[in-house]
Scaffold this active site. Structure first.
Site, PDB file in Angstrom:
ATOM      1  N   ASP A  52       5.565  -2.079   2.179  1.00 54.37           N
ATOM      2  CA  ASP A  52       4.322  -2.761   1.804  1.00 54.37           C
ATOM      3  C   ASP A  52       3.238  -2.545   2.859  1.00 54.37           C
ATOM      4  O   ASP A  52       2.047  -2.460   2.535  1.00 54.37           O
ATOM      5  CB  ASP A  52       4.588  -4.255   1.614  1.00 54.37           C
ATOM      6  CG  ASP A  52       5.640  -4.521   0.562  1.00 54.37           C
ATOM      7  OD1 ASP A  52       5.565  -3.908  -0.513  1.00 54.37           O
ATOM      8  OD2 ASP A  52       6.552  -5.324   0.823  1.00 54.37           O
ATOM      9  N   HIS A  79       9.091  -9.251  -0.907  1.00 51.77           N
ATOM     10  CA  HIS A  79       8.943  -7.835  -1.244  1.00 51.77           C
ATOM     11  C   HIS A  79       8.892  -7.610  -2.754  1.00 51.77           C
ATOM     12  O   HIS A  79       9.499  -6.698  -3.283  1.00 51.77           O
ATOM     13  CB  HIS A  79      10.087  -7.028  -0.623  1.00 51.77           C
ATOM     14  CG  HIS A  79       9.947  -5.553  -0.763  1.00 51.77           C
ATOM     15  ND1 HIS A  79       8.854  -4.856  -0.295  1.00 51.77           N
ATOM     16  CD2 HIS A  79      10.767  -4.629  -1.331  1.00 51.77           C
ATOM     17  CE1 HIS A  79       9.007  -3.568  -0.566  1.00 51.77           C
ATOM     18  NE2 HIS A  79      10.164  -3.416  -1.191  1.00 51.77           N
TER      19      HIS A  79
END
Length: 210
Positions: A52, A79
């Site tokens: 990310d 996530h």
């Protein structure tokens, strides 16, 4: 689901990293399996948030016309989807706001879907994961060799929101020869990001409980 095992030191100490859209669930599952076998060490179990982070750096660089290698966007939470919280106010470009900010945050949160769509169903975001895995593994190796100041956002057992029943949370974590050395607090955030955190905690607790 992708689970990677890396040698943490030359003495065969192992660190585990898990990366997938279900990492919010798989990391707690692995922790429970290790506990059942009496080998759980919370300092050595990591969910890779780096994927990310590198996407956030890339996306913000496209807006600002900069080199993504010079961008540093802290991502906290989890996530998947709304559990991914980029702290733009702590980046090099804290003044991004309005519709531009909304679109940027959404793109970071659902970047995996964008990549899969662009590949027309031909596998997942494997190249992005490979890069993120390599970067995190390199950080682990540097830390294992005693290099100071190695900090990566990563999904670990954390005290930050334990009072809310959330045992695992991603934030900036300082790494060392034994794994987790220090879990940094989120730090100063704005009202916009606080709302993102609030939404994150709701979904994250569901993922962990599952």
């Amino acid at each position: 689901m992708f689970v990677a095992r890396q040698t943490f030191t030359t003495l065969q100490r192992r660190a585990f990293s898990a990366s997938s859209r279900q990492v919010n669930s798989t990391v707690p599952i692995v922790a429970e399996i290790f506990k059942a076998r009496g080998v759980y060490n919370p300092k050595r179990l990591f969910g890779v948030t780096t994927l990310d982070v590198v996407r956030a750096s890339r996306f913000i660089s496209e807006i600002k016309g900069t080199n993504p290698a010079n961008e540093n966007v802290t991502v906290v939470g989890g996530h998947s989807g709304v559990t991914i919280v980029p702290l733009i106010s702590q980046s090099n470009h804290p003044n991004i706001s309005g519709e531009v900010l909304d679109k940027l945050v959404n793109r970071i949160q659902f970047g995996g879907d964008e990549v899969v769509k662009a590949k027309d169903g031909a596998g997942s975001a494997t190249l992005s994961m490979a890069m993120a895995g390599a970067r995190f593994a390199e950080s682990l190796l540097k830390a294992s060799q005693g290099q100071k100041g190695v900090v990566e956002p990563t999904f670990v057992e954390s005290p930050l929101f334990k009072e809310k029943g959330i045992d695992f949370f991603a934030s900036r974590v300082e790494l060392g020869p034994k794994g987790v050395e220090k879990i940094h607090p989120i730090g100063k955030i704005n009202d916009y990001e606080q709302k993102l955190i609030d939404a994150c905690l709701i979904d994250l607790r569901k993922n962990i409980d599952k």
